[in-house]
Design a protein around this motif. Structure first.
Motif, PDB file in Angstrom:
ATOM      1  N   LEU A 107     -86.796  56.817  62.537  1.00  0.00           N
ATOM      2  CA  LEU A 107     -87.353  55.160  62.776  1.00  0.00           C
ATOM      3  C   LEU A 107     -87.110  54.393  61.874  1.00  0.00           C
ATOM      4  O   LEU A 107     -86.619  53.426  62.550  1.00  0.00           O
ATOM      5  CB  LEU A 107     -89.142  55.328  62.470  1.00  0.00           C
ATOM      6  N   GLU A 108     -87.109  54.287  60.367  1.00  0.00           N
ATOM      7  CA  GLU A 108     -86.513  53.396  59.452  1.00  0.00           C
ATOM      8  C   GLU A 108     -85.663  52.745  60.606  1.00  0.00           C
ATOM      9  O   GLU A 108     -84.837  51.689  60.380  1.00  0.00           O
ATOM     10  CB  GLU A 108     -86.461  53.530  58.523  1.00  0.00           C
ATOM     11  N   ASN A 109     -84.502  53.871  60.980  1.00  0.00           N
ATOM     12  CA  ASN A 109     -83.011  53.073  61.099  1.00  0.00           C
ATOM     13  C   ASN A 109     -82.400  52.957  63.107  1.00  0.00           C
ATOM     14  O   ASN A 109     -81.956  52.740  63.469  1.00  0.00           O
ATOM     15  CB  ASN A 109     -82.307  54.403  60.850  1.00  0.00           C
ATOM     16  N   SER A 110     -83.498  53.354  63.945  1.00  0.00           N
ATOM     17  CA  SER A 110     -83.855  53.382  64.672  1.00  0.00           C
ATOM     18  C   SER A 110     -83.598  52.230  65.015  1.00  0.00           C
ATOM     19  O   SER A 110     -84.326  50.932  65.205  1.00  0.00           O
ATOM     20  CB  SER A 110     -84.551  53.878  65.659  1.00  0.00           C
ATOM     21  N   ARG A 111     -83.112  51.316  66.843  1.00  0.00           N
ATOM     22  CA  ARG A 111     -83.493  50.247  67.165  1.00  0.00           C
ATOM     23  C   ARG A 111     -84.934  49.468  67.800  1.00  0.00           C
ATOM     24  O   ARG A 111     -85.419  48.615  67.172  1.00  0.00           O
ATOM     25  CB  ARG A 111     -82.076  49.743  68.009  1.00  0.00           C
TER      26      ARG A 111
END
Length: 471
Positions: free
Chosen positions: A318-322
């Motif tokens: 989630l932290e890395n998703s756009r």
């Protein structure tokens, strides 16, 4: 008699001191609210309390009482709904239960006095006068255009459905026992006076409605009288009860409510399925099998460590998703919200004016009603959902069923879902749609798409559905 003083009374005095009282003719009950934008509407609703003060000090925290003593505000509030309006409304085929409840608080319990079928005005007035019953009118925005305007703007402001109920209580009577609700509540006092008592929540920010017995709630934390033009806010979970004092012919107030099932917990329940769906495509750990017979186990404590590890992987993704893909909450909101208030007799919009070309400048219409969605079940697709005043969608039908939860609403659920799916485009159009949504105006040739043909096709598709206008 209500107790004087206390923190909430101090706020009321301060509000009175800050509130300017223009001397205007109130015969026509001109609006004292600003409908220029959702923000201006909310600011005028809680005036003179500042918006930032409200959300810093009161929202989800404690009650706010604004006692205005302003004849202009009182006259406008009274125009929203009156006891005198009931006779005409009853002629429109109101039904007990669906449109109107007749009730009274007796020995700490709610006694419902509804009859069968359609509401007869003479019988309703008889119950009101002789049995001292409260008349609860459900979702009056279906019939009152000014309430429609207020609630439509508030739905844009909060991004959450906004409902309302009108309560008309005769003197020396109480309609409901002490209880708390699962919604944020704004009370507008329209006619007469109402004696209110508020109590400390037993369940702060409650997720459900519940009646609380008198012996459990203790002494009131706040006690006061609401008069026409006054506003009261309190968070969900606040225990409350209210009665019309003797010597006051009746009290009429409208309860405007919002943020039901709109918490972080609800959002997580809504968003996590899409997050799991996306993460599992990239992370093999989520695609490995659960242990044999896990679903048959009584005690699954041994597997909590594994689940915790998987949840951390989801958090990392989630932290890395756009983008976080939405699901049912967004669909429910756009499907069931009020349409833009264009006037009772307005026809559905049709495309007009110039066709958009590559050199055109365009602007999104009904920006507060446009929602861009990337859905888990639509691979590589993005949708922009239309407000229900677009071609083929009925403004009247949407308004009549707003917040009613009727069988008609249920029966038409598939049809509504079909109507409000909006326009679907390839995922590569997402940046261009965001560009249109986030800017006041944009040139078609500057849209973030690879070819002029794509840019023109996107603009033409949106124009055909009346989602944009050409300037």
């Amino acid at each position: 008699m209500p107790k004087k003083g206390g923190k909430i009374a101090d706020v009321a005095k301060e509000s009175q001191a800050q509130c300017k009282r223009p001397k205007l003719d109130t015969a026509g009950s001109p609006s004292v609210l600003s409908f220029e934008s959702p923000d201006s509407l909310f600011r005028s609703l809680i005036s003179p309390i500042k918006e930032e003060v409200f959300f810093r000090e009161y929202w989800e925290q404690k009650p706010l009482l604004v006692q205005r003593n302003d004849v202009l505000v009182a006259a406008y509030y009274q125009s929203l709904f009156q006891l005198a309006h009931l006779k005409e409304l009853c002629s429109q085929g109101l039904c007990y239960g669906r449109d109107v409840n007749v009730c009274r608080c007796v020995n700490g319990k709610k006694k419902v006095l509804n009859k069968e079928g359609r509401v007869n005005y003479m019988q309703l007035k008889k119950d009101f006068d002789q049995k001292k019953a409260t008349i609860q009118f459900h979702q009056p925005q279906r019939f009152k255009e000014e309430l429609w305007k207020i609630q439509e703007k508030l739905e844009c402001y909060f991004g959450s459905l906004v409902g309302s109920n009108v309560y008309i209580t005769p003197q020396g009577s109480q309609g409901l026992p002490p209880h708390y609700d699962d919604v944020e509540v704004f009370i507008l006092q329209l006619e007469g006076e109402k004696h209110w008592r508020l109590y400390k929540p037993t369940v702060p920010l409650a997720r459900e409605y519940n009646v609380e017995p008198e012996d459990r709630i203790g002494s009131p934390t706040h006690e006061f009288i609401l008069k026409p033009g006054d506003l009261l806010y309190f968070p969900r979970g606040t225990i409350h009860q209210a009665d019309t004092p003797q010597g006051i012919s009746h009290s009429t107030h409208v309860t405007i409510s919002t943020y039901q099932n709109n918490s972080w917990g609800d959002f997580l329940l809504d968003a996590i399925p899409g997050l799991v769906f996306d993460t599992a495509k990239e992370d093999m750990a989520l695609r490995t099998s659960i242990p044999r017979q896990l679903l048959m186990q009584v005690d699954t404590a041994d597997y909590t460590k594994k689940l915790s590890s998987l949840l951390r992987r989801l958090a990392d993704h989630l932290e890395n998703s756009r983008d976080l893909r939405s699901s049912d909450m967004k669909k429910d909101f756009i499907t069931h919200r009020l349409p833009p208030c264009l006037g009772c007799d307005s026809d559905p919009l049709t495309p007009g004016g110039k066709l958009p070309k590559i050199d055109s400048k365009i602007r999104l219409q009904f920006r507060d009603h446009a929602i861009i969605t990337v859905e888990p079940d639509q691979e590589n697709a993005v949708s922009i959902r239309s407000p229900p005043c677009m071609p083929g969608l009925g403004v009247a039908g949407m308004r009549e069923t707003h917040m009613m939860g009727t069988e008609d609403d249920t029966a038409s659920e598939d049809g509504l879902a079909q109507q409000t799916h909006g326009l679907r485009f390839p995922l590569s159009y997402l940046d261009a749609l965001k560009q249109i949504w986030s800017n006041s105006t944009v040139n078609v040739k500057e849209l973030n798409l690879t070819s002029d043909e794509e840019k023109e096709n996107l603009a033409l598709s949106l124009w055909t559905e009346c989602l944009i206008e050409v300037l």
